[in-house]
Design an enzyme around this catalytic site. Structure first.
Site, PDB file in Angstrom:
ATOM      1  CE  LYS A  22      -1.236   2.012  10.156  1.00 48.20           C
ATOM      2  NZ  LYS A  22      -0.662   1.866   8.805  1.00 48.20           N
ATOM      3  CG  ASN A  23      -3.714  -0.249   7.932  1.00 43.16           C
ATOM      4  OD1 ASN A  23      -3.104   0.464   7.803  1.00 43.16           O
ATOM      5  ND2 ASN A  23      -3.515  -1.625   8.427  1.00 43.16           N
ATOM      6  NE  ARG A  92       1.677   0.742  -0.931  1.00 37.68           N
ATOM      7  CZ  ARG A  92       1.616   0.222  -2.024  1.00 37.68           C
ATOM      8  NH1 ARG A  92       2.804   0.931  -2.183  1.00 37.68           N
ATOM      9  NH2 ARG A  92       0.625  -0.270  -2.868  1.00 37.68           N
ATOM     10  CB  CYS A 116       8.372   1.751   2.570  1.00 37.82           C
ATOM     11  SG  CYS A 116       7.220   0.617   2.832  1.00 37.82           S
ATOM     12  NE  ARG A 121       3.679  -1.506   0.966  1.00 29.64           N
ATOM     13  CZ  ARG A 121       3.255  -1.239   1.823  1.00 29.64           C
ATOM     14  NH1 ARG A 121       4.453  -0.975   3.070  1.00 29.64           N
ATOM     15  NH2 ARG A 121       2.018  -0.941   2.577  1.00 29.64           N
ATOM     16  N   PRO A 122       4.707  -1.937  -4.906  1.00 32.87           N
ATOM     17  CG  PRO A 122       4.861  -4.307  -5.942  1.00 32.87           C
ATOM     18  CD  PRO A 122       4.633  -3.313  -5.314  1.00 32.87           C
ATOM     19  CB  ILE A 123       0.734   0.734  -7.780  1.00 33.68           C
ATOM     20  CG1 ILE A 123       2.148   2.113  -8.625  1.00 33.68           C
ATOM     21  CG2 ILE A 123       1.025   1.966  -6.388  1.00 33.68           C
ATOM     22  CD1 ILE A 123       1.617   3.141  -8.879  1.00 33.68           C
ATOM     23  CG  LEU A 125      -1.724  -6.021  -8.346  1.00 33.64           C
ATOM     24  CD1 LEU A 125      -2.773  -7.201  -6.478  1.00 33.64           C
ATOM     25  CD2 LEU A 125      -1.781  -7.128  -9.360  1.00 33.64           C
ATOM     26  CG  ASP A 304      -0.145  -5.160   9.603  1.00 31.33           C
ATOM     27  OD1 ASP A 304      -0.905  -4.318   8.382  1.00 31.33           O
ATOM     28  OD2 ASP A 304       0.861  -4.985   8.314  1.00 31.33           O
ATOM     29  CB  VAL A 326       1.978 -10.573   3.018  1.00 33.00           C
ATOM     30  CG1 VAL A 326       1.597  -9.003   2.488  1.00 33.00           C
ATOM     31  CG2 VAL A 326       0.824 -11.541   3.611  1.00 33.00           C
ATOM     32  NE  ARG A 396       3.810   6.431   8.788  1.00 33.26           N
ATOM     33  CZ  ARG A 396       4.032   4.894   7.625  1.00 33.26           C
ATOM     34  NH1 ARG A 396       4.876   4.390   7.436  1.00 33.26           N
ATOM     35  NH2 ARG A 396       2.749   4.872   7.021  1.00 33.26           N
TER      36      ARG A 396
HETATM   37  C1  EPZ Z   1      -2.462  -2.380   3.721  1.00 33.24           C
HETATM   38  O1  EPZ Z   1      -1.172  -1.966   2.534  1.00 33.24           O
HETATM   39  C2  EPZ Z   1      -1.443  -2.116   5.226  1.00 33.24           C
HETATM   40  N1  EPZ Z   1      -1.489  -0.547   5.279  1.00 33.24           N
HETATM   41  C3  EPZ Z   1      -0.115  -2.428   5.127  1.00 33.24           C
HETATM   42  O2  EPZ Z   1      -0.432  -2.254   6.728  1.00 33.24           O
HETATM   43  C4  EPZ Z   1      -1.099  -4.192   5.326  1.00 33.24           C
HETATM   44  O3  EPZ Z   1       0.637  -5.040   6.172  1.00 33.24           O
HETATM   45  C5  EPZ Z   1      -0.973  -4.581   4.178  1.00 33.24           C
HETATM   46  O4  EPZ Z   1      -2.254  -4.475   3.783  1.00 33.24           O
HETATM   47  C6  EPZ Z   1      -1.503  -6.063   3.948  1.00 33.24           C
HETATM   48  O5  EPZ Z   1      -2.455  -6.339   4.584  1.00 33.24           O
HETATM   49  C7  EPZ Z   1      -3.005   0.450   4.623  1.00 33.24           C
HETATM   50  O6  EPZ Z   1      -3.392  -0.474   5.151  1.00 33.24           O
HETATM   51  C8  EPZ Z   1      -2.953   1.877   4.803  1.00 33.24           C
HETATM   52  P1  EPZ Z   1      -1.275  -4.407  -0.305  1.00 33.24           P
HETATM   53  P2  EPZ Z   1      -1.111  -2.568   1.134  1.00 33.24           P
HETATM   54  O7  EPZ Z   1      -1.440  -3.865  -1.012  1.00 33.24           O
HETATM   55  O8  EPZ Z   1      -2.456  -2.080   0.792  1.00 33.24           O
HETATM   56  C9  EPZ Z   1       1.788  -6.642  -3.319  1.00 33.24           C
HETATM   57  C10 EPZ Z   1       0.629  -1.327   8.791  1.00 33.24           C
HETATM   58  O9  EPZ Z   1       1.369  -1.362   9.042  1.00 33.24           O
HETATM   59  N2  EPZ Z   1       0.676  -5.705  -4.518  1.00 33.24           N
HETATM   60  O10 EPZ Z   1      -2.382  -5.851   0.494  1.00 33.24           O
HETATM   61  O11 EPZ Z   1      -0.047  -1.701   1.065  1.00 33.24           O
HETATM   62  C11 EPZ Z   1       2.793  -5.858  -1.909  1.00 33.24           C
HETATM   63  O12 EPZ Z   1       4.301  -5.378  -2.712  1.00 33.24           O
HETATM   64  C12 EPZ Z   1       0.764  -1.265   7.326  1.00 33.24           C
HETATM   65  O13 EPZ Z   1      -0.126  -1.284   9.202  1.00 33.24           O
HETATM   66  C13 EPZ Z   1       1.864  -5.965  -5.586  1.00 33.24           C
HETATM   67  O14 EPZ Z   1       2.470  -6.767  -5.978  1.00 33.24           O
HETATM   68  O15 EPZ Z   1      -0.779  -3.508   1.366  1.00 33.24           O
HETATM   69  C14 EPZ Z   1       3.023  -6.886  -1.357  1.00 33.24           C
HETATM   70  O16 EPZ Z   1       4.083  -7.472  -1.096  1.00 33.24           O
HETATM   71  C15 EPZ Z   1       1.901  -2.233   6.377  1.00 33.24           C
HETATM   72  N3  EPZ Z   1       0.915  -4.814  -6.770  1.00 33.24           N
HETATM   73  C16 EPZ Z   1       1.326  -7.072  -1.258  1.00 33.24           C
HETATM   74  O17 EPZ Z   1       0.729  -7.319  -2.533  1.00 33.24           O
HETATM   75  C17 EPZ Z   1       0.134  -3.989  -6.317  1.00 33.24           C
HETATM   76  O18 EPZ Z   1      -0.092  -3.249  -7.189  1.00 33.24           O
HETATM   77  C18 EPZ Z   1       0.412  -6.551  -0.199  1.00 33.24           C
HETATM   78  O19 EPZ Z   1      -0.079  -5.408  -0.307  1.00 33.24           O
HETATM   79  C19 EPZ Z   1      -0.178  -4.240  -4.979  1.00 33.24           C
HETATM   80  C20 EPZ Z   1       0.410  -4.921  -4.034  1.00 33.24           C
END
Ligand code: EPZ
Length: 417
Positions: A22-23, A92, A116, A121-123, A125, A304, A326, A396
């Site tokens: 999925k990811n 997201r 969520c 889940r900020p953006i 970065l 995960d 994380v 999902r």
């Molecule tokens: C991906 O989410 C996965 N989803 C998540 O899987 C997975 O848990 C996560 O990576 C970590 O491995 C998909 O790939 C669709 P991140 P993502 O950006 O990309 C912080 C599942 O169950 N962060 O690596 O959203 C954030 O808040 C899902 O399949 C910022 O601070 O994860 C978190 O604490 C859940 N600023 C950490 O980084 C940003 O701009 C990891 O987030 C982006 C992220």
């Protein structure tokens, strides 16, 4: 609302075939927006999240068709740059269309993805990277607009190795003018899978899978065909089920090296594992040893898989400690496990689990996707019949989940009331 009933106590036995990741498939779908024409993704899982991402692309003018595991995507006519707000807020990962759309059309306006259950889940970065490449970002009234007549290569340091930010920026940089370096990039296998598709489309990318990714922008990309990697988290979830029920499973269609942190921890807990190149044979046993687990970005222990292991450790012989580094709120499944007689104490981002003799069936909720898998594992172990609600979360990320569970001996019934 659909619920599942599971009668605990059955030892799982047999073989399970793991679906596409999925990811990985979600960013792969987004990447097809970078080019005009028909791309195809083989061994794609059919999940509600995949359906949602396809509907985002349909809203933008792309045509999608899923048949026998192959997802075809025709992005010849992209008519919009405003992904539908209700879908972005629902899932997201739809935010992953921002990089490709910005690179292809020069403008994107979309709803902020929002948080969520597991965290804010900020953006930030993602946005820092787009701005470094020359985009002008405006945020207001819950929407974000990014404009860039042309993106330019840049050096981008990610304060955290964010998976999504690495993917979004890789896709945008593929069509930027000049050289981009992403430092402290995520190392997850899904990053390499995306890089492989982008390279097949004509992108010039080096270093995916390391913490420094170099991208030489090109003027255009072509459609491509790609086979998605197997889902390491689905595979890990089934391995934990075998360990939890003292069963014996052969988990087929895996890339074993993607599961190293998971198989290492299972072996530490005392189960027997025979790890092949593309399949894993597991033999659970009654005596599970307690574990200390700390979630980390890849190649550390995957966040995960944290909920699934917490469910397993509720009946280990001793005290386990699980630390979640994380996400800031990824222990909601602990409360549901406590309804089943689990002895868990939460202290900030650390959970202490004292093993009990057995879990007791109860009515529990799937608070998020992976917590849902944890509820299934707990119900498979518990004495009596449990009811799991909110199972839309499970659908999902786990293809044909109930059928796969039934095939390996789970006593399951789906109620659609
Ligand atoms: C991906 O989410 C996965 N989803 C998540 O899987 C997975 O848990 C996560 O990576 C970590 O491995 C998909 O790939 C669709 P991140 P993502 O950006 O990309 C912080 C599942 O169950 N962060 O690596 O959203 C954030 O808040 C899902 O399949 C910022 O601070 O994860 C978190 O604490 C859940 N600023 C950490 O980084 C940003 O701009 C990891 O987030 C982006 C992220």
């Amino acid at each position: 609302m659909k619920k599942i009933l599971i009668e605990g106590g059955a030892r799982l036995f047999g073989e399970v075939h793991i679906s596409g990741a999925k990811n990985s498939v979600l960013p792969l779908i987004a990447a097809t927006l970078l080019t005009e024409g028909v791309s195809a993704i083989d061994e794609s899982p059919w999940l509600s999240d995949v359906d949602c991402m396809c509907r985002v692309l349909n809203h933008l003018g792309a045509a999608t068709h899923f048949e026998r595991g192959t997802l075809s995507i025709d992005t010849t006519r992209i008519v919009g740059c405003e992904p539908p707000g209700e879908l972005v807020r629902k899932m997201r990962a739809s935010f992953l269309v921002m990089g490709p759309l910005l690179a292809r059309t020069g403008r994107v306006c979309m709803s902020l993805p929002g948080g969520c259950a597991i965290g804010a889940r900020p953006i930030d970065l993602h946005l820092k990277g787009f701005e470094a490449m020359g985009a002008k970002i405006d945020i207001g009234h819950g929407f974000i607009e990014a404009k860039a007549p042309r993106l330019f290569g840049s050096r981008i340091y990610l304060d955290f190795p964010s998976v999504g930010a690495t993917e979004n920026l890789m896709m945008a940089a593929s069509l930027a003018e000049g050289h981009t370096v992403i430092e402290n990039a995520a190392l997850e296998p899904e990053i390499i899978d995306l890089s492989n598709l982008l390279s097949a489309m004509g992108a010039k990318i080096k270093g995916a899978g390391t913490n420094t990714i170099r991208i030489e922008g090109v003027s255009s990309l072509s459609p491509a065909r790609h086979t998605v990697i197997p889902d390491r988290i689905e595979a890990g979830s089934f391995l934990v089920m075998a360990a939890a029920t003292g069963g014996e499973l052969i988990v087929n269609n895996v890339i074993s090296e993607h599961l190293q942190p998971v198989t290492a921890k299972l072996q530490e807990s005392g189960v027997f594992l025979e790890v092949g190149y593309d399949s894993i044979h597991i033999l659970g046993n009654e005596e599970l040893r307690p574990l200390d687990i700390k979630t980390l970005p890849y190649p550390g222990f995957p966040t995960d898989m944290q909920a699934q292991f917490m469910a397993l450790l509720t009946v280990a012989r001793g005290c386990s400690v699980v630390t979640e580094t994380v996400f800031e709120n990824r222990f909601m499944h602990a409360g549901e496990l406590q309804k089943m007689n689990a002895d868990i104490r939460i202290d900030g981002n650390t959970a202490r689990i004292n093993g009990v003799s057995h879990l007791q069936a109860a009515t529990v909720a799937a608070t998020d996707l992976r917590a849902g898998a944890a509820m299934v594992i707990a119900a498979q172990m518990a004495r009596g019949t449990s009811v799991i609600t909110e199972i839309q979360h499970i659908e999902r990320g786990y293809e044909n989940f109930c059928q796969k569970l039934e095939k390996i001996g789970t006593r399951i019934k789906v109620l659609d009331i």
